[in-house]
Design an enzyme around this catalytic site. Structure first.
Site, PDB file in Angstrom:
ATOM      1  N   ARG A 170      21.224 -97.734 -71.284  1.00 38.62           N
ATOM      2  CA  ARG A 170      21.765 -98.245 -70.027  1.00 38.62           C
ATOM      3  C   ARG A 170      21.011 -97.648 -68.834  1.00 38.62           C
ATOM      4  O   ARG A 170      20.997 -98.220 -67.761  1.00 38.62           O
ATOM      5  CB  ARG A 170      23.248 -97.868 -69.905  1.00 38.62           C
ATOM      6  CG  ARG A 170      24.171 -98.611 -70.831  1.00 38.62           C
ATOM      7  CD  ARG A 170      25.585 -98.007 -70.799  1.00 38.62           C
ATOM      8  NE  ARG A 170      26.198 -97.977 -69.492  1.00 38.62           N
ATOM      9  CZ  ARG A 170      26.868 -98.991 -68.944  1.00 38.62           C
ATOM     10  NH1 ARG A 170      27.004-100.115 -69.614  1.00 38.62           N
ATOM     11  NH2 ARG A 170      27.407 -98.884 -67.762  1.00 38.62           N
ATOM     12  N   ARG A 247      37.777 -94.245 -75.154  1.00 36.33           N
ATOM     13  CA  ARG A 247      37.799 -93.057 -74.327  1.00 36.33           C
ATOM     14  C   ARG A 247      38.644 -93.362 -73.104  1.00 36.33           C
ATOM     15  O   ARG A 247      38.609 -94.474 -72.550  1.00 36.33           O
ATOM     16  CB  ARG A 247      36.384 -92.668 -73.871  1.00 36.33           C
ATOM     17  CG  ARG A 247      35.497 -92.237 -75.011  1.00 36.33           C
ATOM     18  CD  ARG A 247      35.965 -90.977 -75.676  1.00 36.33           C
ATOM     19  NE  ARG A 247      35.738 -89.786 -74.861  1.00 36.33           N
ATOM     20  CZ  ARG A 247      36.207 -88.583 -75.187  1.00 36.33           C
ATOM     21  NH1 ARG A 247      36.965 -88.425 -76.278  1.00 36.33           N
ATOM     22  NH2 ARG A 247      35.950 -87.533 -74.426  1.00 36.33           N
ATOM     23  N   ARG A 278      31.964 -85.893 -63.766  1.00 37.39           N
ATOM     24  CA  ARG A 278      31.348 -86.153 -62.470  1.00 37.39           C
ATOM     25  C   ARG A 278      32.382 -86.068 -61.359  1.00 37.39           C
ATOM     26  O   ARG A 278      33.583 -86.117 -61.614  1.00 37.39           O
ATOM     27  CB  ARG A 278      30.639 -87.505 -62.444  1.00 37.39           C
ATOM     28  CG  ARG A 278      31.503 -88.681 -62.808  1.00 37.39           C
ATOM     29  CD  ARG A 278      30.665 -89.973 -62.933  1.00 37.39           C
ATOM     30  NE  ARG A 278      31.441 -91.022 -63.584  1.00 37.39           N
ATOM     31  CZ  ARG A 278      30.941 -92.134 -64.084  1.00 37.39           C
ATOM     32  NH1 ARG A 278      29.646 -92.376 -64.016  1.00 37.39           N
ATOM     33  NH2 ARG A 278      31.711 -93.029 -64.654  1.00 37.39           N
ATOM     34  N   GLU A 304      36.371 -86.421 -62.532  1.00 33.95           N
ATOM     35  CA  GLU A 304      36.648 -87.230 -63.718  1.00 33.95           C
ATOM     36  C   GLU A 304      36.629 -86.375 -64.968  1.00 33.95           C
ATOM     37  O   GLU A 304      35.656 -85.676 -65.236  1.00 33.95           O
ATOM     38  CB  GLU A 304      35.569 -88.302 -63.886  1.00 33.95           C
ATOM     39  CG  GLU A 304      35.712 -89.445 -62.922  1.00 33.95           C
ATOM     40  CD  GLU A 304      34.725 -90.573 -63.211  1.00 33.95           C
ATOM     41  OE1 GLU A 304      34.304 -91.212 -62.255  1.00 33.95           O
ATOM     42  OE2 GLU A 304      34.389 -90.796 -64.404  1.00 33.95           O
ATOM     43  N   TYR A 352      31.426-102.722 -74.073  1.00 34.40           N
ATOM     44  CA  TYR A 352      31.098-101.881 -72.927  1.00 34.40           C
ATOM     45  C   TYR A 352      30.379-102.753 -71.880  1.00 34.40           C
ATOM     46  O   TYR A 352      29.190-102.622 -71.666  1.00 34.40           O
ATOM     47  CB  TYR A 352      30.193-100.744 -73.426  1.00 34.40           C
ATOM     48  CG  TYR A 352      29.911 -99.606 -72.468  1.00 34.40           C
ATOM     49  CD1 TYR A 352      30.434 -99.557 -71.182  1.00 34.40           C
ATOM     50  CD2 TYR A 352      29.106 -98.545 -72.876  1.00 34.40           C
ATOM     51  CE1 TYR A 352      30.154 -98.491 -70.347  1.00 34.40           C
ATOM     52  CE2 TYR A 352      28.817 -97.479 -72.041  1.00 34.40           C
ATOM     53  CZ  TYR A 352      29.338 -97.461 -70.774  1.00 34.40           C
ATOM     54  OH  TYR A 352      29.045 -96.399 -69.944  1.00 34.40           O
ATOM     55  N   ASP A 354      29.427-104.290 -68.192  1.00 40.23           N
ATOM     56  CA  ASP A 354      29.409-104.039 -66.762  1.00 40.23           C
ATOM     57  C   ASP A 354      30.114-105.207 -66.071  1.00 40.23           C
ATOM     58  O   ASP A 354      30.336-106.257 -66.679  1.00 40.23           O
ATOM     59  CB  ASP A 354      27.964-103.936 -66.272  1.00 40.23           C
ATOM     60  CG  ASP A 354      27.336-102.607 -66.688  1.00 40.23           C
ATOM     61  OD1 ASP A 354      28.075-101.616 -66.813  1.00 40.23           O
ATOM     62  OD2 ASP A 354      26.107-102.574 -66.891  1.00 40.23           O
TER      63      ASP A 354
END
Ligand code: UDP
Length: 371
Positions: A170, A247, A278, A304, A352, A354
């Site tokens: 990615r 997750r 982050r 996070e 996953y 975007d």
């Protein structure tokens, strides 16, 4: 039947489908179990700052059709994502580019950087079999150790050797001085936040909030011809074949009475010891200014923390390893047997995605369904 379509979930996939159906004069009802629209792109205004309540969302795409579509519902600013990595107090540029290579090795030309990486890549023989091998093969061991290993293990709760290689692909690797995180022709944040964008998409559409569809499906199934389901696919089937792993993320939000906490929208903590992955400082998505261009005096930050999803948590990221992909394939086969339910979005298809892919998928499903 009262409705043509019942859309379960008012996140991006659901909102785009609903908008498309409504545009074609279909009767649409949208349900969401949360008390607000927008799913995980939801933003909330605090002290003039649009806070990304479920994590940072930066719209980026190479797909002109998708870009033109979303621009129908909001003005997008020129935000360019350039996250900074903090490894034990050392600051590196992301994604991996000449600034990163210079800081790591003191190299100044693309040739020197390429030579360094070529040398470190030698430890990987053949096709990379997992995220660790893929990372070393792309950027070498030094960058893997300082900028990837700790972050990835915190983010996924798994060893880099047990994760699929595609996750690290990615991130671009560039032999230029370019800190733009995304390889995208179009990028930006909707002015006024994502909630406004979704609201605009849902204009004229009936939305019921705080309604959990699955426990009430008998009641709702009978009022619509077709269902667009964007919740977790395993939950839809009562987890009958097993539970898919996700997750989850926990956010620790703080409103600070200072104008500038970290000088950037995103700082990734790439060491293993710092417990958060982050910190997002939301005001920088809109350049620290209000709509009139005035500097905002305060700031909101979110730390996070990544965790393994458990029933009752919000799922964020599907864990697309071999075991879970196999289980998802079984659920998908079950889903294909039901002809009045369409599964969509990150959770409905365990992907996953975007945001731009989510929009493209929703537009494609709408086209196939409605034209
Ligand atoms: N990643 C990393 N170091 C970073 C940022 C990302 O190792 O500083 C890896 C990590 O495995 C992560 C993946 O790259 O899960 C994808 O990152 P991305 O920023 O696309 O994740 P998202 O924003 O979707 O959480």
């Amino acid at each position: 039947m009262q409705y043509d379509y019942l859309v379960v979930g008012s996140g991006l996939f659901g909102a785009v489908f609903a908008q498309q159906a409504r545009e074609r004069e279909k009767r649409v009802l949208v349900l969401d179990r949360r008390s607000h629209i927008g799913g995980n792109v939801y933003t909330e205004r605090v002290e003039g700052i649009n806070v990304h309540k479920y994590g940072a969302h930066i719209f980026h795409t190479n797909d002109k059709t998708v870009w033109e579509y979303v621009n129908r519902f909001a003005d997008f600013n020129r935000f360019t994502n350039s996250p900074v990595a903090n490894y034990k107090g050392e600051i590196y540029s992301l994604p991996f580019n000449m600034y990163t290579f210079n800081k790591m090795w003191g190299v100044t030309t693309p040739q020197e950087a390429a030579a360094k990486i070529a040398q470190q890549r030698q430890e990987i023989q053949g096709e990379p079999r997992n995220l660790e091998e893929q990372a070393i093969s792309l950027v070498g061991r030094d960058i893997f150790e300082k900028l990837i290993k700790g972050y990835t293990e915190k983010q996924w709760g798994r060893d880099c050797k047990d994760l699929p290689a595609f996750i690290i692909k990615r991130l671009p690797v560039r032999y230029t001085y370019d800190n733009n995180y995304f390889d995208a022709l179009y990028q930006g944040i909707p002015a006024g936040g994502y909630t406004k964008l979704i609201e605009k998409m849902l204009t004229g559409i009936e939305v019921r909030l705080g309604v959990d569809y699955l426990p009430k499906q008998d009641e709702y199934k009978s009022i619509a011809n077709k269902i667009i389901y964007t919740g977790p696919i395993d939950e839809f089937f009562g987890y009958s074949l097993g539970t898919l792993e996700y997750r989850s993320v926990r956010f620790e939000n703080e409103l600070l009475d200072i104008p500038n906490y970290q000088g950037n929208a995103a700082v990734n903590y790439t060491d293993r010891e710092t417990p958060w992955t982050r910190i997002i400082e939301h005001k920088w998505f809109e350049f620290g200014k209000d709509e009139q261009g005035k500097d905002l005096p305060k700031t909101v930050i979110s730390r996070e923390y990544s965790s393994e999803w458990q029933k009752g948590d919000e799922p964020y990221y599907p864990v697309n390893d071999a075991k879970n992909s196999e289980l998802y394939a079984k659920y998908k086969a079950e889903a294909e047997k039901i002809d009045n339910v369409i599964f969509g979005g990150r959770l409905g298809t365990y992907s996953y995605y975007d945001m731009d892919v989510t929009v493209a998928k929703a537009l494609a499903v709408a086209k196939a369904e409605l034209e």
